[in-house]
Design a protein around this motif. Structure first.
Motif, PDB file in Angstrom:
ATOM      1  N   TYR D  13       0.863  -1.301   0.040  1.00 10.91           N
ATOM      2  CA  TYR D  13       0.112   0.002  -0.039  1.00 10.91           C
ATOM      3  C   TYR D  13       0.809   1.216  -0.006  1.00 10.91           C
ATOM      4  CZ  TYR D  13      -3.813  -2.980   1.277  1.00 10.91           C
ATOM      5  OH  TYR D  13      -4.866  -3.927   0.971  1.00 10.91           O
ATOM      6  N   SER D  38      -2.782 -10.196  14.313  1.00 11.37           N
ATOM      7  CA  SER D  38      -3.426  -9.377  13.781  1.00 11.37           C
ATOM      8  C   SER D  38      -2.377  -8.405  13.116  1.00 11.37           C
ATOM      9  CB  SER D  38      -4.276  -8.390  14.821  1.00 11.37           C
ATOM     10  OG  SER D  38      -4.992  -7.566  13.993  1.00 11.37           O
ATOM     11  N   GLY D  39      -2.789  -8.061  11.789  1.00 14.91           N
ATOM     12  CA  GLY D  39      -2.136  -7.109  10.926  1.00 14.91           C
ATOM     13  C   GLY D  39      -1.186  -7.779  10.234  1.00 14.91           C
ATOM     14  N   GLY D  41      -1.213  -9.728   7.511  1.00 13.84           N
ATOM     15  CA  GLY D  41      -1.517  -9.661   6.027  1.00 13.84           C
ATOM     16  C   GLY D  41      -2.364 -10.807   5.660  1.00 13.84           C
ATOM     17  N   LYS D  42      -2.798 -11.543   6.617  1.00 16.00           N
ATOM     18  CA  LYS D  42      -3.901 -12.710   6.178  1.00 16.00           C
ATOM     19  C   LYS D  42      -4.945 -12.406   5.227  1.00 16.00           C
ATOM     20  CE  LYS D  42      -5.008 -13.440  10.628  1.00 16.00           C
ATOM     21  NZ  LYS D  42      -4.331 -12.234  11.264  1.00 16.00           N
ATOM     22  N   SER D  43      -5.616 -11.264   5.837  1.00 22.97           N
ATOM     23  CA  SER D  43      -6.932 -10.943   5.119  1.00 22.97           C
ATOM     24  C   SER D  43      -6.261 -10.257   3.784  1.00 22.97           C
ATOM     25  CB  SER D  43      -7.593 -10.033   5.863  1.00 22.97           C
ATOM     26  OG  SER D  43      -8.036 -10.396   7.058  1.00 22.97           O
ATOM     27  N   THR D  44      -5.215  -9.691   3.765  1.00 20.77           N
ATOM     28  CA  THR D  44      -4.795  -9.154   2.543  1.00 20.77           C
ATOM     29  C   THR D  44      -4.720 -10.196   1.441  1.00 20.77           C
ATOM     30  OG1 THR D  44      -3.756  -7.252   3.721  1.00 20.77           O
ATOM     31  CG2 THR D  44      -3.245  -7.530   1.320  1.00 20.77           C
ATOM     32  N   GLU D 159     -11.621 -15.439   9.098  1.00 12.50           N
ATOM     33  CA  GLU D 159     -11.789 -15.452  10.528  1.00 12.50           C
ATOM     34  C   GLU D 159     -13.479 -15.630  10.668  1.00 12.50           C
ATOM     35  OE1 GLU D 159      -9.949 -12.816  12.958  1.00 12.50           O
ATOM     36  OE2 GLU D 159      -8.478 -12.435  11.675  1.00 12.50           O
TER      37      GLU D 159
HETATM   38  N1  LIG Z   1      -6.395  -0.060   2.400  1.00  8.56           N
HETATM   39  C1  LIG Z   1      -5.212  -0.189   2.937  1.00  8.56           C
HETATM   40  N2  LIG Z   1      -4.350   0.780   2.843  1.00  8.56           N
HETATM   41  C2  LIG Z   1      -3.235   0.743   3.617  1.00  8.56           C
HETATM   42  N3  LIG Z   1      -2.894  -0.066   4.303  1.00  8.56           N
HETATM   43  C3  LIG Z   1      -3.708  -1.280   4.585  1.00  8.56           C
HETATM   44  C4  LIG Z   1      -4.923  -1.325   4.117  1.00  8.56           C
HETATM   45  N4  LIG Z   1      -5.400  -2.598   4.300  1.00  8.56           N
HETATM   46  C5  LIG Z   1      -4.773  -3.194   5.039  1.00  8.56           C
HETATM   47  N5  LIG Z   1      -3.749  -2.310   5.260  1.00  8.56           N
HETATM   48  C6  LIG Z   1      -2.517  -2.814   6.383  1.00  8.56           C
HETATM   49  O1  LIG Z   1      -2.076  -3.979   5.888  1.00  8.56           O
HETATM   50  C7  LIG Z   1      -1.614  -4.896   6.835  1.00  8.56           C
HETATM   51  C8  LIG Z   1      -2.313  -6.139   6.788  1.00  8.56           C
HETATM   52  O2  LIG Z   1      -3.803  -5.917   7.193  1.00  8.56           O
HETATM   53  P1  LIG Z   1      -4.702  -7.430   6.992  1.00  8.56           P
HETATM   54  O3  LIG Z   1      -5.959  -6.806   6.903  1.00  8.56           O
HETATM   55  O4  LIG Z   1      -4.185  -8.116   5.848  1.00  8.56           O
HETATM   56  O5  LIG Z   1      -4.383  -7.937   8.356  1.00  8.56           O
HETATM   57  P2  LIG Z   1      -4.749  -9.618   8.999  1.00  8.56           P
HETATM   58  O6  LIG Z   1      -3.672 -10.310   9.262  1.00  8.56           O
HETATM   59  O7  LIG Z   1      -6.086  -9.721   8.168  1.00  8.56           O
HETATM   60  O8  LIG Z   1      -5.121  -8.729  10.516  1.00  8.56           O
HETATM   61  P3  LIG Z   1      -6.321  -8.908  11.244  1.00  8.56           P
HETATM   62  O9  LIG Z   1      -6.222 -10.547  11.953  1.00  8.56           O
HETATM   63  O10 LIG Z   1      -6.563  -7.925  12.196  1.00  8.56           O
HETATM   64  O11 LIG Z   1      -7.655  -9.324  10.216  1.00  8.56           O
HETATM   65  C9  LIG Z   1      -1.931  -4.102   8.136  1.00  8.56           C
HETATM   66  O12 LIG Z   1      -0.874  -3.543   8.758  1.00  8.56           O
HETATM   67  C10 LIG Z   1      -2.994  -2.927   7.584  1.00  8.56           C
HETATM   68  O13 LIG Z   1      -2.858  -1.780   8.516  1.00  8.56           O
END
Ligand SMILES: Nc1ncnc2c1ncn2[C@@H]1O[C@H](COP(=O)(O)OP(=O)(O)OP(=O)(O)O)[C@@H](O)[C@H]1O
Ligand SMILES: Nc1ncnc2c1ncn2[C@@H]1O[C@H](COP(=O)(O)OP(=O)(O)OP(=O)(O)O)[C@@H](O)[C@H]1O
Ligand SMILES: [Mg+2]
Ligand SMILES: [Mg+2]
Lengths: 296, 394, 312, 365, 365
Positions: D13, D38-39, D41-44, D159
């Motif tokens: 990003y 959390s954070g 990058g799993k969801s990403t 999740e």
């Molecule tokens: N649209 C965006 N713009 C900038 N940064 C982003 C964006 N979406 C996610 N991020 C960042 O990318 C990183 C990964 O986010 P992600 O949602 O994939 O985490 P996650 O592993 O799913 O966490 P969680 O368990 O909290 O859902 C995080 O640091 C988040 O702040």
């Protein structure tokens, strides 16, 4: 022990005590005054209030006045169209603004600014814009489309629609703001879910998101109805009720009956009719709103 | 000494300038002037404000009255009587007797008039008339005829706006001109149902329809002053309007009968449709204000003040004993017509501004005329609507 | 399931495979830019339409009067002048007082500031009580207050005048403030109540256990957390009160009048000549505070609305 | 055959690099769990597989076909969201068939599919309700129903259990496990709950800061974590990682650990390759001992005596917390065997004990 | 001495009776956990103790003094809320000292107290932050700090851990336990998580529908639940409650349970009073077996053979799900001992087995 018991008594009454003045003010300035208006509507008051009783004579007179019929009919046309168009436009603007557009703040301000200006003067600008010899029609004619006609403001049949246009201009930004707020509250994953299922963006909006805006829609409808019913300076500034009586509304009727025609009783009767209309809309809304809140 | 609050609805430039004459007069007498102007809606705004003030028991020292307002307030017993001043100043003799109903209640003076406007004027562009070889019309049919001719020449015959009161100005004129001042009195003042529903009334509306044909399509929302401007710059030939329109011509340096014509609306019996502005005093406790009220009344009725005021305002003094020399030709014509009308019974109050029937009835005339003019109603329908409306308002 | 997989269309070579795509807000698929174009075109067209009256006002205020009466109502000024603005601000006559809008501007500020502060403050405390100190009948009280929002004000001028005189506030600025406050609390109570409903009750409870009392909780805990809705309430009240004419003309007079009354006196000429350029300049001068408020705090307006008015 | 191949995929990003060269490949029928805090990058990553986020670099292939530029609907996937993302204005039945409706599936067929899914998930009696009238578990089932009727090649779960309360979470977990067994579809499942990962997965990818730390079968991840991070993240209570020194005496490998106020303890019988033993002999190591590897000893040799700090009975077990090697160590013991504040002798099952390099924190193999 | 006595306390909202004659009494230093499902009235009871709700009937006494009409601040209590209820506009330090400020404690003293609490909770570096800049666990600690500086006679906790993720929850649980040990204050703690109840409590009150089902020490609640409801609610996975028939042969008490597709299984060696055994002999009973009471048998007598349905490895253990007596039964077994789809012989540890009356669902003593 006893003292603290008393102090907790006081604590229990304190909120009521604090809210009491507001309640008192509203009881007087709203309900007592409504009652007074109701009383006047059954008297023969003309120039100043008199306190005799003439039954429903003023209501009969009111309903025998052609201008009032026009006013009621206009209110119906005006509020229906005004609501429908404001909601439609407001929704469209909100949806488009929600697409991560640049300069969103600026556009939002542009759509909202008419709310901030008094119609005492924007009315004049609108008069010119709508005037066939000065405004849109002339511009289009000058551009070469000589047969183009946009002279609604001069046409008693159509003039009320120009009031709708000006009203929409003034209030649709407000609807936009509420819808935008509603859209911002919607869970993004719902859109994603629908995308995965293959729905196109317009379809997603039509079938999923707009139905989800129901609470915002309810607020918009109530607030816009309130604006529609109270529309006053809008009409006065734009058409002053004319041409003829073509754009008379209940609020302008009430004002002119009371202060221009010295028919205070008729004015009060029309106020009572208006209040009853408002109550018919608002009370059920309030009821459902408060009941919902209690449950939730 | 004392201060007096004067409430009025004069907010236009020339109006304010004229009013300043009175203000200075009062101030010269050593009193203070507190100005409370509320413009708009043909005085309805100020009416509403005044009503709130009186309801609150906080009346202004003086108030500009139009039409029946003074009398109506007098009926509520809140207006101070000015009999002493009237007697001392010989008001009764100095004023046309037709004005007394608006200035007195039960034989006592309750208001002091400052000016008299004439409403039934026609203002015309001389050059257009001359170019087309049109003489000043002597009757409405002639005027219509002339209008048609002008229209063919590409000139807008009649400049006006669609506001109800502008239509009413013409309606008032027609009402008196077509059937004589007596008919006007029977309908607009006495509200005689027979006269209201008569054939003559139908004729009035028929003629109004003809007048409509002389107006261009863009008349919506047009101010009267803009319409006057059209006459001045040659877009339009005529305007039917009260003598406040004269100021527009004079301001451009135009001269009556040289650059523009002013003539009364044409009729076999020329009527003089007047409206007057008067000042009434509310009952107040403060003796200082009471003194100031007297000073104001005396100032208003001072012939010198009346002259200066009216020179600015475009109207003529309410008093009949003010010398005419310094006034322009149109005003002189008005003086002459007034003297004639007083004698011949042609003095009639202008309904449009509340000098005929009471507001609840006058408004019905306005409704019908206004709706008729912009719509497609037939004359018979209009008459029917008028009769019913008056009945309903009784 | 097995059939579902076997009936899949055979994989076709994807366009642009393996290319490193640019980072973007959302994935870009076919013809997305046409959609963007449509969005921007619509938004801009709409903005233009919305700005048209403002354009007319601005250009008119910059023209000399003669040019306007000469027939140029719409269109760019040929002889650009700021005279109208100067006159409107400091020279235009309101009645026989030729002071321009300046003193009335001050009047309006004197009215609007206390009225906004009071109505917002009272609304806040009402909302606080109606959500955090609920008592039997609280809903009824709220309903009664709320209906006040929908009152047609033309109907209550006369009794209000009578009431003001009874309490000795007739014709004064405090009287007008009182009127604005008493109808304003209907709206502000609605805003604050709906906002405070979303604040957790635990906050109040925690403060209670900490020993804070009714006012202390309101002042130290609740108010500091309600900035967004305070902004909304202030914007709304400011606009309403600043633009009010009806109450201003009814309950004040002369030199005490608010700016709308003065504006009306400049603009609303019947048998005099209208000075359109000054009218427009005056109108914009009168509108500048509200416009400023909208532009500066507009962002909070949308945000606060979410929290306050919309929750259905 | 590989159903899903994630090939050196990157995501940024702006200047923020969220995923750094992630490569994962799974077979048809696999249940891949992306596990991480959390954070990370799993969801990403999941959204990129679904086509809801653009790919900054690398390739994603589904069934051998590159999908980088394919829109979500063409990827033959279905997704269950953390918030379920049910359409709130539609009934359960409408929710489930919305996708089919869009694809123009005839009504009768739709009804059949809804019925089948509802039967399988036991939500038949809920079909006419709105989502707001459902409990958390019921909503979760509806979301699954919506995914099931799609009959996709790949299921994506983000999740799906994290909004449920503890009890329901356990039930729904079993439910998903059963569903996978029944349908045999390939699943990618995101969670930060390691128990879910352990119970559900056939393959677990443990992530941290956009990097895959370990991709393995769950029991392998549990027993042989690739590094201290994975060791600590998987398992509850966490694995105890205790600083010590490796001693090698011939074939015997031992770890020596400091004990507060007592002589050092020696844990012997550690299995380690000869090679590694030689490399680390006499050097500091991190000794990884899972809480359940402790047991109360009856005076056999090779035991450790410790002072118990806190005792937490959980019902079936008791957790005992004490100090060892300067760190806090938790042991899972049967109920009522120890008491807080007493000295206790503990034995360690060395067969599953692991060693980490203190510098790299990686597993010593 | 009793620090808290709840004496036949009732609470109604209008016609809705939320609490029905609740009586609980605990001693100084006790850690009482109110355990029950959502909506059973736990928070209501806690709020009544705190003085945040009126009492419809009965008495609450703190340190012997009736507090029914005392305002919260005079009850000498401190409370930690589920949402922490930190004041969002104040810094951590301001949050902690707000109560003292109101009580007019001098500044220096306040600073000292804040410092002490912050040190204890290791949040010194956070003191100047706003709550929104804190993680869940940090917020939780701040909330505790706010309670600690009060030095109350009674701590009240309303589900303080339910907003935290699994890992943090375990850590914070230990933290609270330690805090209790250190401060020695009396605590009333509300939760619906039975693990929390088990690990933290010295006394557990299991509630259902406004009625206390059982008030006992945690291990007693676990081992000898008063009724089926408590049995099922406490323990995860739940206790298996299996319909069977009691057979008494002389001194030997046995339970006979139907097994699908196989001859009935007999579990012998059940400990039951002679009296009870006589009463239930030959009659149906509910047999309560905790999952960990099962073990894989090596052909000894008295074992049960079952077909394993689902196997869920959790890491340290494996959960095996199978049918027994017509219900689904879960066994907790060591890893890798069973496989799904196979027949397995299981032994049952009968020493902790319990029996319930099928009609009343109460424990048969
Ligand atoms: N649209 C965006 N713009 C900038 N940064 C982003 C964006 N979406 C996610 N991020 C960042 O990318 C990183 C990964 O986010 P992600 O949602 O994939 O985490 P996650 O592993 O799913 O966490 P969680 O368990 O909290 O859902 C995080 O640091 C988040 O702040
Ligand atoms: N103000 C109120 N008015 C009416 N009913 C209420 C009110 N507050 C709580 N209740 C009801 O009382 C019951 C008990 O509520 P309480 O909050 O004590 O439950 P709880 O055990 O704390 O549940 P949870 O675990 O969800 O917090 C619930 O059924 C709830 O709906
Ligand atoms: Mg995520
Ligand atoms: Mg609770």
């Amino acid at each position: 022990m006893n003292a603290s018991r008393q102090s907790s008594r006081l604590a229990a009454w304190l909120p009521r005590l604090v809210v009491a003045p507001s309640l008192l003010i509203v009881l007087v300035t709203v309900y007592l005054f409504i009652a007074w208006t109701g009383v006047i509507s059954v008297t023969s008051s003309k120039f100043v209030p008199v306190y005799d009783f003439v039954g429903l004579e003023q209501f009969a007179r009111l309903w025998a006045t052609p201008r009032w019929h026009i006013a009621v009919e206009n209110l119906f046309i005006f509020s229906t169209l005004f609501l429908a168009i404001s909601i439609g436009l407001g929704l469209l603007m909100a949806i488009l603004l929600d697409q991560h557009v640049r300069a969103e703040g600026f556009l939002r301000a542009v759509y909202l600014y008419p709310m901030a200006l008094s119609f005492i003067v924007t009315g004049t600008a609108w008069k010119w814009v709508l005037n066939p010899g000065l405004g849109i029609q002339k511009v289009v004619n000058d551009l070469g489309w000589a047969t183009f006609r946009f002279d609604w403001i001069a046409d008693p049949q159509m003039a009320i629609y120009t009031v709708v246009i000006a009203g929409v201009w003034q209030s649709s930004g407000f609807a936009m703001a509420i819808f935008l707020a509603g859209l911002r509250g919607i869970d993004n994953s719902v859109i994603k879910a629908a995308q995965i299922e293959g729905a196109s963006l317009p379809l997603i909006y039509r079938q999923i998101i707009i139905p989800m805006l129901r609470p915002a829609m309810l607020s918009v409808v109530v607030l816009l109805s309130y604006i529609a019913i109270k529309s006053f300076d809008l009409v006065l500034a734009l058409t002053n009720g004319g041409p003829g009586a073509a754009t008379e509304l209940p609020s302008t009727f009430m004002f002119s009956a009371t202060f221009r025609r010295n028919q205070m009783g008729v004015g009060a009767a029309s106020a009572v009719m208006m209040l009853m209309t408002v109550a018919a809309i608002i009370v059920p809304y309030l009821y459902s709103e408060l009941r919902e809140r209690n449950n939730g | 000494q004392g201060a007096i609050e004067v409430m009025h609805h004069w907010v236009a430039e020339s109006e304010i300038e004229a009013l300043s004459v009175i203000r200075k007069g009062v101030e010269a007498k050593g009193f203070q002037w507190k100005d409370s102007a509320v413009g708009g809606m043909s005085g309805a705004n100020v009416q509403q404000a005044l009503r709130a003030r009186l309801t609150a028991g906080d009346p202004p020292g003086a108030m500009q009255f139009l039409g029946w307002e003074g009398v109506q307030w007098a009926e509520q017993n809140v207006v101070r009587d000015l009999n002493d001043q009237a007697k001392a100043g010989g008001w009764r003799n100095a004023l046309p007797p037709q004005l007394l109903p608006f200035l007195t209640a039960q034989e006592t003076f309750i208001a002091a008039p400052i000016n008299m406007h004439r409403q039934n004027w026609v203002w015309a562009n001389k050059k257009i008339f001359d170019d087309a070889g049109i003489p000043i019309p002597k009757s409405w049919p002639e005027l219509i005829q002339a209008g048609r001719k002008l229209k063919e020449r590409g000139v807008i015959p009649l400049a006006m706006g669609d506001e109800s009161w502008q239509v009413e100005v013409i309606f008032d004129a027609l009402l008196a001109d077509l059937n004589g001042p007596e008919f006007y009195r029977k309908t607009a003042i006495d509200l005689d149902p027979k006269a209201l529903g008569s054939r003559e009334m139908v004729k009035v509306f028929d003629m109004l329809r003809e007048v409509r044909g002389l107006v261009d399509a863009n008349f919506v929302g047009r101010d009267w002053a803009v319409a006057t401007g059209m006459v001045i710059n040659g877009q339009a030939a005529m305007q039917v309007m009260g003598d406040w329109a004269k100021g527009e011509f004079l301001a451009k340096g135009l001269k009556p009968n040289k650059d523009f014509y002013c003539f009364p609306t044409p009729a076999p019996v020329t009527s003089f449709q007047y409206l007057i502005d008067s000042f009434g005093m509310f009952k107040v406790k403060d003796p200082a204000v009471q003194k100031a009220q007297i000073a104001l009344a005396e100032t208003v009725m001072d012939p010198a003040i009346q002259k200066r005021f009216n020179l600015i305002k475009g109207s003529i003094p309410a008093r009949t004993d003010v010398p005419v020399d310094e006034f322009d030709d149109c005003a002189k014509l008005a003086f002459k017509d007034r003297a004639e009308a007083i004698a011949k019974g042609g003095m009639i109050g202008a309904m449009t501004h509340g000098f005929a029937s009471r507001p609840e009835f006058a408004a019905v005339f306005g409704d019908v005329a206004g709706q008729f003019f912009v719509g497609t109603m037939s004359s018979d329908e209009a008459v029917k609507m008028l009769v019913q409306g008056i009945e309903n308002a009784r | 399931m097995a059939e579902a997989i076997s009936t899949l269309p055979s994989p076709s070579p994807a366009p642009g495979s393996g290319r490193v795509t640019k980072t973007d807000e959302t994935p870009r698929y076919n013809r997305a830019w046409i959609g963007r174009l449509f969005i921007y075109a619509t938004l801009i067209a709409m903005a233009a339409a919305y700005l048209m009256p403002l354009w007319v006002m601005v250009t008119t205020s910059l023209k000399p009067l003669e040019e306007i009466y000469g027939g140029s109502f719409i269109g760019f000024p040929q002889n650009f002048t700021l005279d109208a603005w100067r006159v409107a601000w400091s020279q235009a006559c309101i009645g026989t007082e030729c002071t321009g809008l300046k003193p009335y501007f001050v009047n309006s500020l004197l009215i609007v500031i206390p009225a906004v502060v009071l109505s917002t403050g009272i609304g806040a405390i009402n909302g606080y009580i109606l959500t955090k100190w609920r008592f039997p009948g609280a809903n009824l009280v709220f309903g009664l207050l709320l209906f006040g929002c929908f009152l047609p004000y033309q109907a209550i001028l006369i009794p209000m005048a009578r009431t003001l005189s009874l309490i000795g506030l007739a014709g004064s600025i405090p009287g007008l403030i009182l009127v604005h406050v008493s109808y304003g609390i209907c709206f502000t109570t609605l805003f604050f109540r709906n906002y405070f409903v979303t604040l957790p009750d635990d906050l109040t409870k925690a403060a209670l256990v900490d020993g804070a009392g009714f006012f202390r909780i309101f002042w130290s805990i609740i108010l500091p957390t309600s900035i967004p809705i305070i902004v909304v309430s202030c914007i709304w009240q400011f606009t309403q009160i600043w633009n009010d004419f009806l109450f201003g003309v009814s309950f004040t007079s002369g030199a005490h009048s608010p700016i709308t009354v003065a504006l009306n006196n400049i603009v609303n000429v019947t048998t005099g000549r209208k000075q359109y350029n000054i009218d427009m300049a005056a109108a914009m001068i009168a509108g500048i505070p509200t416009l400023l408020v909208y532009i500066v705090a507009g962002r909070y307006f949308v945000r606060g609305l979410t929290a306050g008015a919309v929750k259905g | 055959m590989s159903t899903l191949e994630i090939d050196r995929v990157r995501k940024s990003y702006g200047s923020l690099e969220v995923l750094k060269e992630v490569s994962i490949s799974i077979d048809t029928g696999d249940f891949l769990v992306l596990l991480g805090p959390s954070g990370c990058g799993k969801s990403t990553l999941l959204n990129m597989i679904a086509g809801l986020e653009t790919i900054s670099g690398g390739e994603i292939r589904i069934a051998g076909r590159v999908v980088n530029d394919l829109s979500p609907k063409d990827r033959d996937i279905a997704m269950v969201f953390q918030s379920y993302a049910l359409y709130p204005t539609m009934t359960v039945s409408q929710n489930i068939q919305f996708g089919m409706k869009i694809r123009g599936v005839p009504k009768a067929e739709r009804a059949k599919a809804v019925q089948a899914a509802a039967d399988m998930l036991q939500i038949t009696h809920l079909l006419e309700r709105k989502p707001s009238q459902l409990s958390g578990g019921q909503r979760q089932r509806v979301a699954m129903g919506r995914a099931i009727v799609r009959q996709p090649r790949l299921f994506l779960f983000d999740e799906p259990l994290s909004n449920l309360d503890a009890k329901l979470r356990v039930d729904m977990r079993t439910e998903i496990k059963r569903l996978h067994a029944r349908l045999g579809t390939t699943i990618v499942y995101v969670t930060h709950d390691q128990i879910e990962a352990m119970t559900l997965a056939t393959r677990v990818a443990v992530m941290k800061g956009g990097v895959v730390q370990q991709l393995d079968e769950p029991q392998t991840v549990y027993d042989r974590p690739a590094n201290v991070y994975v060791a600590r993240f998987v398992g509850s209570p966490s694995m105890n990682v205790i600083p010590g020194t490796l001693r090698v005496e011939g074939d015997k490998v031992m770890a020596v650990i400091e004990v507060q106020n007592r002589p050092p303890a020696t844990i012997s019988g550690i299995g380690l390759s000869r090679d590694a033993a030689a490399r680390y002999a006499g050097r500091p190591v991190l000794v990884g001992i899972r809480p359940e590897l402790f047991s109360v000893a009856n005076g056999q040799p090779g035991t450790i005596t410790v002072d118990i700090d806190v005792v937490e009975p959980t019902g079936p077990d008791t957790l005992a917390v004490f100090q060892l090697g300067g760190v806090e160590v938790t042991a899972r013991l049967p109920p009522k065997q120890v008491e807080a504040g007493t000295a206790t002798m503990l034995a360690v099952d060395t067969s599953k004990l692991v060693l980490f390099d203190p510098a790299t924190e990686n597993l010593i193999k």
